[in-house]
Design a protein around this motif. Structure first.
Motif, PDB file in Angstrom:
ATOM      1  N   MET B  94     -14.452   2.156   6.512  1.00  0.00           N
ATOM      2  CA  MET B  94     -13.046   1.832   6.360  1.00  0.00           C
ATOM      3  C   MET B  94     -12.688   1.628   4.893  1.00  0.00           C
ATOM      4  O   MET B  94     -13.442   1.052   4.128  1.00  0.00           O
ATOM      5  N   VAL B  95     -11.522   2.146   4.519  1.00  0.00           N
ATOM      6  CA  VAL B  95     -11.005   1.947   3.167  1.00  0.00           C
ATOM      7  C   VAL B  95      -9.663   1.242   3.303  1.00  0.00           C
ATOM      8  O   VAL B  95      -8.803   1.677   4.055  1.00  0.00           O
ATOM      9  N   PHE B  96      -9.520   0.139   2.571  1.00  0.00           N
ATOM     10  CA  PHE B  96      -8.303  -0.658   2.701  1.00  0.00           C
ATOM     11  C   PHE B  96      -7.289  -0.330   1.613  1.00  0.00           C
ATOM     12  O   PHE B  96      -7.584   0.338   0.634  1.00  0.00           O
ATOM     13  N   GLN B  97      -6.101  -0.905   1.811  1.00  0.00           N
ATOM     14  CA  GLN B  97      -5.020  -0.652   0.862  1.00  0.00           C
ATOM     15  C   GLN B  97      -5.299  -1.259  -0.502  1.00  0.00           C
ATOM     16  O   GLN B  97      -5.128  -0.623  -1.521  1.00  0.00           O
ATOM     17  N   ASP B  98      -5.723  -2.523  -0.484  1.00  0.00           N
ATOM     18  CA  ASP B  98      -5.855  -3.232  -1.744  1.00  0.00           C
ATOM     19  C   ASP B  98      -7.316  -3.273  -2.170  1.00  0.00           C
ATOM     20  O   ASP B  98      -8.082  -4.086  -1.685  1.00  0.00           O
ATOM     21  N   PRO B  99      -7.696  -2.390  -3.087  1.00  0.00           N
ATOM     22  CA  PRO B  99      -9.113  -2.324  -3.435  1.00  0.00           C
ATOM     23  C   PRO B  99      -9.610  -3.598  -4.107  1.00  0.00           C
ATOM     24  O   PRO B  99     -10.762  -3.947  -3.979  1.00  0.00           O
ATOM     25  N   LEU B 100      -8.716  -4.312  -4.799  1.00  0.00           N
ATOM     26  CA  LEU B 100      -9.197  -5.493  -5.518  1.00  0.00           C
ATOM     27  C   LEU B 100      -9.633  -6.580  -4.553  1.00  0.00           C
ATOM     28  O   LEU B 100     -10.661  -7.199  -4.718  1.00  0.00           O
ATOM     29  N   SER B 101      -8.829  -6.798  -3.502  1.00  0.00           N
ATOM     30  CA  SER B 101      -9.199  -7.887  -2.610  1.00  0.00           C
ATOM     31  C   SER B 101     -10.281  -7.463  -1.618  1.00  0.00           C
ATOM     32  O   SER B 101     -10.834  -8.299  -0.930  1.00  0.00           O
ATOM     33  N   SER B 102     -10.565  -6.171  -1.534  1.00  0.00           N
ATOM     34  CA  SER B 102     -11.651  -5.790  -0.625  1.00  0.00           C
ATOM     35  C   SER B 102     -12.997  -5.709  -1.331  1.00  0.00           C
ATOM     36  O   SER B 102     -14.009  -5.521  -0.693  1.00  0.00           O
ATOM     37  N   LEU B 103     -12.984  -5.823  -2.661  1.00  0.00           N
ATOM     38  CA  LEU B 103     -14.250  -5.858  -3.379  1.00  0.00           C
ATOM     39  C   LEU B 103     -14.548  -7.305  -3.747  1.00  0.00           C
ATOM     40  O   LEU B 103     -13.648  -8.075  -4.020  1.00  0.00           O
ATOM     41  N   ASN B 104     -15.837  -7.650  -3.739  1.00  0.00           N
ATOM     42  CA  ASN B 104     -16.186  -9.008  -4.131  1.00  0.00           C
ATOM     43  C   ASN B 104     -16.091  -9.127  -5.652  1.00  0.00           C
ATOM     44  O   ASN B 104     -16.773  -8.416  -6.380  1.00  0.00           O
ATOM     45  N   LEU B 176     -13.996   7.945   9.175  1.00  0.00           N
ATOM     46  CA  LEU B 176     -13.505   7.102   8.095  1.00  0.00           C
ATOM     47  C   LEU B 176     -12.065   6.718   8.414  1.00  0.00           C
ATOM     48  O   LEU B 176     -11.237   7.585   8.699  1.00  0.00           O
ATOM     49  N   ILE B 177     -11.806   5.421   8.397  1.00  0.00           N
ATOM     50  CA  ILE B 177     -10.432   4.961   8.613  1.00  0.00           C
ATOM     51  C   ILE B 177      -9.871   4.531   7.266  1.00  0.00           C
ATOM     52  O   ILE B 177     -10.445   3.667   6.598  1.00  0.00           O
ATOM     53  N   ALA B 178      -8.793   5.168   6.838  1.00  0.00           N
ATOM     54  CA  ALA B 178      -8.181   4.816   5.559  1.00  0.00           C
ATOM     55  C   ALA B 178      -6.829   4.181   5.838  1.00  0.00           C
ATOM     56  O   ALA B 178      -5.922   4.834   6.336  1.00  0.00           O
ATOM     57  N   ASP B 179      -6.725   2.886   5.530  1.00  0.00           N
ATOM     58  CA  ASP B 179      -5.496   2.148   5.819  1.00  0.00           C
ATOM     59  C   ASP B 179      -4.660   2.062   4.545  1.00  0.00           C
ATOM     60  O   ASP B 179      -4.960   1.268   3.661  1.00  0.00           O
ATOM     61  N   GLU B 180      -3.641   2.874   4.433  1.00  0.00           N
ATOM     62  CA  GLU B 180      -2.773   2.921   3.256  1.00  0.00           C
ATOM     63  C   GLU B 180      -3.596   2.976   1.968  1.00  0.00           C
ATOM     64  O   GLU B 180      -3.411   2.158   1.066  1.00  0.00           O
ATOM     65  N   ILE B 209      -9.157   9.045   9.885  1.00  0.00           N
ATOM     66  CA  ILE B 209      -7.944   8.472  10.475  1.00  0.00           C
ATOM     67  C   ILE B 209      -7.125   7.908   9.323  1.00  0.00           C
ATOM     68  O   ILE B 209      -7.557   6.981   8.644  1.00  0.00           O
ATOM     69  N   MET B 210      -5.989   8.506   9.077  1.00  0.00           N
ATOM     70  CA  MET B 210      -5.182   8.146   7.923  1.00  0.00           C
ATOM     71  C   MET B 210      -4.004   7.289   8.383  1.00  0.00           C
ATOM     72  O   MET B 210      -3.181   7.753   9.180  1.00  0.00           O
ATOM     73  N   ILE B 211      -3.950   6.070   7.874  1.00  0.00           N
ATOM     74  CA  ILE B 211      -2.862   5.177   8.257  1.00  0.00           C
ATOM     75  C   ILE B 211      -1.920   5.032   7.074  1.00  0.00           C
ATOM     76  O   ILE B 211      -2.346   4.662   5.977  1.00  0.00           O
ATOM     77  N   THR B 212      -0.672   5.381   7.255  1.00  0.00           N
ATOM     78  CA  THR B 212       0.238   5.369   6.123  1.00  0.00           C
ATOM     79  C   THR B 212       1.688   5.248   6.579  1.00  0.00           C
ATOM     80  O   THR B 212       2.007   5.458   7.744  1.00  0.00           O
ATOM     81  N   HIS B 213       2.543   4.889   5.651  1.00  0.00           N
ATOM     82  CA  HIS B 213       3.975   4.890   5.946  1.00  0.00           C
ATOM     83  C   HIS B 213       4.627   6.090   5.268  1.00  0.00           C
ATOM     84  O   HIS B 213       5.804   6.339   5.441  1.00  0.00           O
ATOM     85  N   ASP B 214       3.836   6.816   4.472  1.00  0.00           N
ATOM     86  CA  ASP B 214       4.381   7.852   3.608  1.00  0.00           C
ATOM     87  C   ASP B 214       4.312   9.219   4.306  1.00  0.00           C
ATOM     88  O   ASP B 214       3.249   9.798   4.470  1.00  0.00           O
ATOM     89  N   LEU B 215       5.460   9.723   4.705  1.00  0.00           N
ATOM     90  CA  LEU B 215       5.480  10.993   5.435  1.00  0.00           C
ATOM     91  C   LEU B 215       5.029  12.147   4.555  1.00  0.00           C
ATOM     92  O   LEU B 215       4.532  13.153   5.042  1.00  0.00           O
ATOM     93  N   GLY B 216       5.200  12.014   3.251  1.00  0.00           N
ATOM     94  CA  GLY B 216       4.736  13.045   2.329  1.00  0.00           C
ATOM     95  C   GLY B 216       3.220  13.169   2.369  1.00  0.00           C
ATOM     96  O   GLY B 216       2.666  14.275   2.425  1.00  0.00           O
ATOM     97  N   VAL B 217       2.536  12.035   2.378  1.00  0.00           N
ATOM     98  CA  VAL B 217       1.080  12.037   2.441  1.00  0.00           C
ATOM     99  C   VAL B 217       0.623  12.699   3.738  1.00  0.00           C
ATOM    100  O   VAL B 217      -0.297  13.516   3.763  1.00  0.00           O
ATOM    101  N   VAL B 218       1.309  12.361   4.814  1.00  0.00           N
ATOM    102  CA  VAL B 218       0.972  12.918   6.120  1.00  0.00           C
ATOM    103  C   VAL B 218       1.125  14.438   6.123  1.00  0.00           C
ATOM    104  O   VAL B 218       0.256  15.169   6.591  1.00  0.00           O
TER     105      VAL B 218
END
Lengths: 349, 324, 310
Positions: B94-104, B176-180, B209-218
């Protein structure tokens, strides 16, 4: 059309301080570094660029919310840079701001009424008018129900909050509104409402806008003229339509090609100019053209030594690139950028 | 049988002192190897909760997850927390939206990558270091050897997201689930990351699995698109079919409300109201209060998911005309 | 995740006919507290304490200082009379009615706690507010002073201050305890005001042309009061404990006739083997009241936290 705002060689540098006992200035962040810009009365000027390019600082510098380090800013014939104290405070009535995050820019402990009344009172606009009617008219203009006055910001949805923020700016009857990312914090379905509202209000009140945004599609839609910023300077400026159909600066080209378009047919055909690496630090901007470290059209001469000036290539279309004409004619072709910056993308299964 | 099969997945939040709240409502979709499936929607549509439920990352307390999530036929929802932990990273990344808070923040990037390699792939430290360097190189981080010793805050946002993808890839997950994953990034960096994900899918056959609000990305990335509203899938179609003729009024409205970079701008047609202005699904359509195509049925009867392989639709009165 | 869901939660509220109209953050916080069992427990304890303190002279069967011959007759070094008709908790070591003293002492405790908190808060807010509003070198100078105060362990600081006065009195205790509270309030208000200073709505007020003083009083101060209020409630609890500790150490008013929980506890210490209840009752009173204020303060903190807004 006359110019409402004229900015010449604006500089906003932030000192970097370090030190154990006495803060020493060890360097500067060159957030805005020599920007020339004019905004005509009644137009919408769009300022685009990626984070860290200095576009927000430019807007705040213009409003004197951040003190400029140098340069001249003339607003309707008055030199803003020399205004002080009470004169500056009075001048603020004429230049208002709409913020990105409507929740954090509204005082959570004030009701909508007191948020709107504050500016009106401060500038003495409540004298001899029916304040209640003024407020109701304001709410009508931004499309909020009159019952909103007694409510608090947290009781509204994001789009409604942004309407409150816009009403606050309108309340003092300004000439210029600087809108810093006015829709980027909103849901997609709500963005259009606010964009339309801004357009309607411009017609209704004869406003001039400086719209600062990272979303190029939004800027193309709303702006008459667009300036593209990179690392503290404007690299290209043109009427909106022209900028999008005929981008001259390599950075503009890369930027435009990177924006995804919600149309698979277009997406499949598009050629992307992928930039390598990241934005250099604005504390140590590259010498010469600031974009040369990532530019696929970089040439052996001039690019890394001489900073290009923003010059008119056509009437109304300015660009800060030594080789804009050759790039446009196709005489110069893009090349890959420094091999050490372009790591091989080989993915094994 | 698909690689990952999600059937009737529901998530109900049950918090003390509050009404139970259905965040995800009978969502079904599946992904094949080498396929990219998009979950699109605005805030509160349940797209992120769906991904957390699949990964088994929702806290047990207060969340009731029902339905079925099958990975190669194995039911993930009935696995014990320990079994699920072993699968995360290895089978599902899984890859999250905010890389800073997902890394220690206090551990160098290198250790964060090698840790995963040592734990899940049983590599010795030295070998893991070499592999980590290779991984960073593959996701396009320049000078990977030096980066390995750096801390997350020393990297730019784009580089952090790459590092996060490197960690997710370390165990070669098949899903791979990519959340925004690009929402916090600038467009030029977003283009780089999207290109990276695209290559990953075509070259390694990872299911994305791509999770996004951006229709352009889709539009540029997803083979199949699921549009979510109010916790339900309201429309599903291949990307070409969906963008050519969006049938659900919500999808249609979204496309009409976003300005296009490549087209001269007419006045935008917004969707009225906000995401808060919807009604519960029982006894009607959640989107009805904002819908331009509303008929009497919409507030009387819950719409049923209808359609075929080509397109699924949850609507009483679908649109018949293209957006532009 | 909670943020994502607020939208639909609002909708449910609206459908449920919840009239969330014109509710300020304060009243929202109050509403949340009314639903929290912790807050209610705290509030009940505090209310009971306040009522007892207010009506203590009416409830107490005797005065705090009256010594009773019939109790004194039985009073020996190895025996202190227990409960008997008219004296529900028996006598103390001087022949007072323990029950009356416990009740009446609540007034002393309340006076010391409230006075110390109010003084500490007033001075602390003045320092912190000035530093936060003006910033720059004023902030630097004031905060270094506060740092000096903070660098002493609080009880040690209180003891030193109390020891400065040749004659111990309850005012000694109040001054000592409030001095300890000053830096806490100063730091808190200053930090919270500095955060407001950089907030967007303060920037928005500047952009509107609001005068600097009005920005401080209309925007920065009201938005900084939440944590101060919480701290004040917690400081009440701390003050009760510290005042008791100072009295216990003999730094307060030494008059043994005076009814004060800390002093009662101190004096009861010698009789612990014979009559543990002499220590037990005042100790329980101190703990319960301090707990009440702490629970109330903590639940207030939670209710005011914007992250918990629903």
């Amino acid at each position: 059309m006359t110019n409402l705002v004229e900015i010449e060689d604006l500089k906003v540098h932030f000192p970097i301080r370090r030190g154990l006992f006495v803060d020493r200035v060890v360097g500067h962040v060159y957030a805005v570094d020599g920007v020339d810009l004019s905004i005509r009365r009644g137009e919408t000027y769009g300022l685009v660029g990626e984070s860290g390019c200095g576009k927000s600082t430019l807007g705040r510098g213009l409003l004197r919310l951040t003190e400029p380090t140098g340069g001249r800013m003339v607003f309707d014939g008055t030199d803003l840079a020399t205004l002080k104290g009470e004169d500056l405070r009075r001048m603020r009535r004429r230049m208002q701001m709409v913020f990105q995050d409507p929740l954090s820019s509204l005082d959570p402990r004030q009701s909508v009424e007191s948020i709107l009344v504050e500016g009106i009172r401060v500038h003495g606009l409540d004298k001899g008018v029916d304040l209640g009617k003024t407020l109701r008219d304001l709410l009508t203009s931004v499309g909020l129900p009159h019952g909103s006055l007694r409510k608090y910001p947290h009781e509204f949805s994001g789009g409604q909050r942004q309407r409150i923020g816009i009403a606050r700016a309108l309340a003092v009857r300004p000439d210029l509104i600087v809108a810093d990312e006015p829709v980027s914090a909103l849901d997609v379905s709500v963005q259009a409402q606010v964009i339309n509202l801004l357009e309607d209000l411009q017609g209704e009140f004869g406003l001039t806008y400086l719209v600062i945004a990272h979303d190029l599609a939004v800027v193309r839609h709303i702006a008459d003229r667009v300036g593209v910023m990179y690392l503290g300077g404007i690299v290209e400026e043109a009427p909106a339509h022209e900028l999008y159909t005929d981008p001259l600066h390599p950075y503009t080209r890369a930027l435009l090609s990177a924006v995804p378009v919600p149309d698979p047919v277009v997406e499949d055909r598009r050629e992307r100019i992928l930039l390598t690496g990241d934005l250099p630090s604005p504390a140590a901007p590259p010498a010469g053209c600031r974009f040369h470290t990532r530019c696929p059209w970089k040439q052996a001469t001039r690019c890394d030594t001489e900073r290009p000036r923003l010059r008119a290539v056509e009437s109304g279309h300015k660009v800060a690139c030594h080789y804009a004409e050759q790039i446009r004619s196709g005489e110069l072709r893009p090349h890959s950028v420094e091999p050490e910056l372009v790591p091989e993308l080989v993915l094994d299964p | 049988m698909a690689l990952l099969d999600v059937t009737d997945l529901s998530v109900v939040f049950r918090r003390r002192g509050e009404e139970p709240f259905t965040a995800v409502d009978k969502v079904s979709f599946s992904v094949e190897p080498g396929q990219t499936v998009g979950l699109v929607g605005e805030s509160g549509c349940g797209k992120s909760v769906t991904s957390l439920a699949i990964m088994g990352l929702l806290p047990k307390r207060g969340n009731q997850v029902t339905g079925s999530v099958r990975y190669e036929g194995t039911e993930l929802l009935s696995l014990s927390p320990d079994q699920m932990r072993a699968r995360r990273g290895k089978d599902l990344g899984m890859v999250f939206q905010d890389p800073l808070s997902s890394l220690n923040p206090v551990i160098p990037i290198g250790i964060q990558v090698t840790e995963v390699l040592e734990k899940h792939r049983g590599m010795p430290r030295r070998k893991a270091m070499i592999e980590a360097e290779d991984l960073l190189n593959r996701v396009g981080i320049p000078d990977p050897r030096r980066r390995l010793t750096e801390y997350p805050h020393q990297l730019s946002g784009g580089m952090r997201q790459r590092a996060l993808i490197a960690i997710a890839l370390a165990c070669r997950p098949r899903v791979l689930i990519a959340d925004e994953p690009t929402t916090a990034l600038d467009v030029t960096i977003q283009a780089q990351i999207l290109a990276l994900l695209k290559e990953l899918v075509t070259d390694t056959g990872t299911a994305l699995i791509m999770i996004t609000h951006d229709l352009g990305v889709v539009a540029g990335l997803c083979d199949q698109v699921n549009v979510l509203y109010g916790g339900r899938v309201v429309e599903r179609a291949g990307r070409h079919e969906l963008f050519e003729l969006p049938r659900h009024p919500y999808t249609h409205g979204l496309l009409a409300s976003i300005p296009r970079l490549d087209l001269e701008g007419d006045r935008l047609v917004p969707i009225p109201g906000s995401v808060a202005d919807n009604i519960p699904w029982d006894g009607g359509c959640a989107f009805a209060p904002r819908c331009a195509n509303q008929i009497a049925d919409c507030t009387a009867r819950t719409p049923e998911l209808t359609g075929d392989q080509q397109r699924l639709l949850l609507c009483h009165n679908p649109m018949e005309v293209a957006v532009r | 995740m909670t943020e994502m869901l607020t939208g639909r939660k609002e909708r449910i509220d609206r459908l449920a006919g919840d009239a969330s109209v014109g509710r300020s953050l304060w009243s929202e916080a109050f509403r949340r507290m009314r639903r929290s069992p912790v807050a209610i427990t705290g509030a009940v304890l505090v209310a009971a304490f306040l009522l007892l303190a207010a009506f203590a002279p009416l409830i107490a069967p005797h005065s705090a200082t009256e010594r009773f011959p019939q109790l004194l007759q039985d009073l020996r070094a190895d025996h202190i009379p227990g409960a008997q008709p008219g004296f529900p908790l028996g006598s103390d070591q001087l022949g007072h009615d323990l029950f009356s003293r416990l009740l009446l002492a609540s007034q002393q405790t309340l006076l010391v706690a409230v006075a110390a908190t109010v003084f500490g808060m007033a001075v602390g807010m003045l320092i912190g507010g000035t530093a936060g509003a003006l910033g720059g070198w004023v902030d630097n100078v004031l905060m270094r002073l506060v740092d000096v105060l903070l660098s002493f362990p609080s009880l040690l600081l209180a003891i030193s201050i109390a020891a400065l006065f040749s004659q111990g009195s309850q005012w000694t205790v109040i001054i000592a305890v409030s001095t300890v509270a000053v830096p806490v309030f100063a730091r808190l208000l200053r930090g919270s005001m500095l955060a407001q200073r950089h907030s967007e709505y303060v920037l928005a007020a500047r952009a509107t042309g609001v005068k600097p003083a009005a920005i401080v009083f209309r925007h920065m101060l009201p938005n900084s009061l939440g944590p101060v209020l919480v701290q004040a409630t917690l400081t009440l609890a701390i003050s009760i404990l510290e005042a008791a500790a100072l009295s216990y150490l003999g730094l307060g008013d030494p008059n043994p006739d005076r009814a004060e929980w800390g002093l009662m506890l101190a004096n009861a210490q010698r009789y612990f083997d014979v009559s543990p209840q002499l220590s037990f009752y005042p100790a329980i009173a101190i703990i319960v009241v301090a707990l009440g204020f702490t629970l109330l303060g903590e639940s207030m903190r939670e209710a005011l936290d914007p992250k918990n807004r629903r």
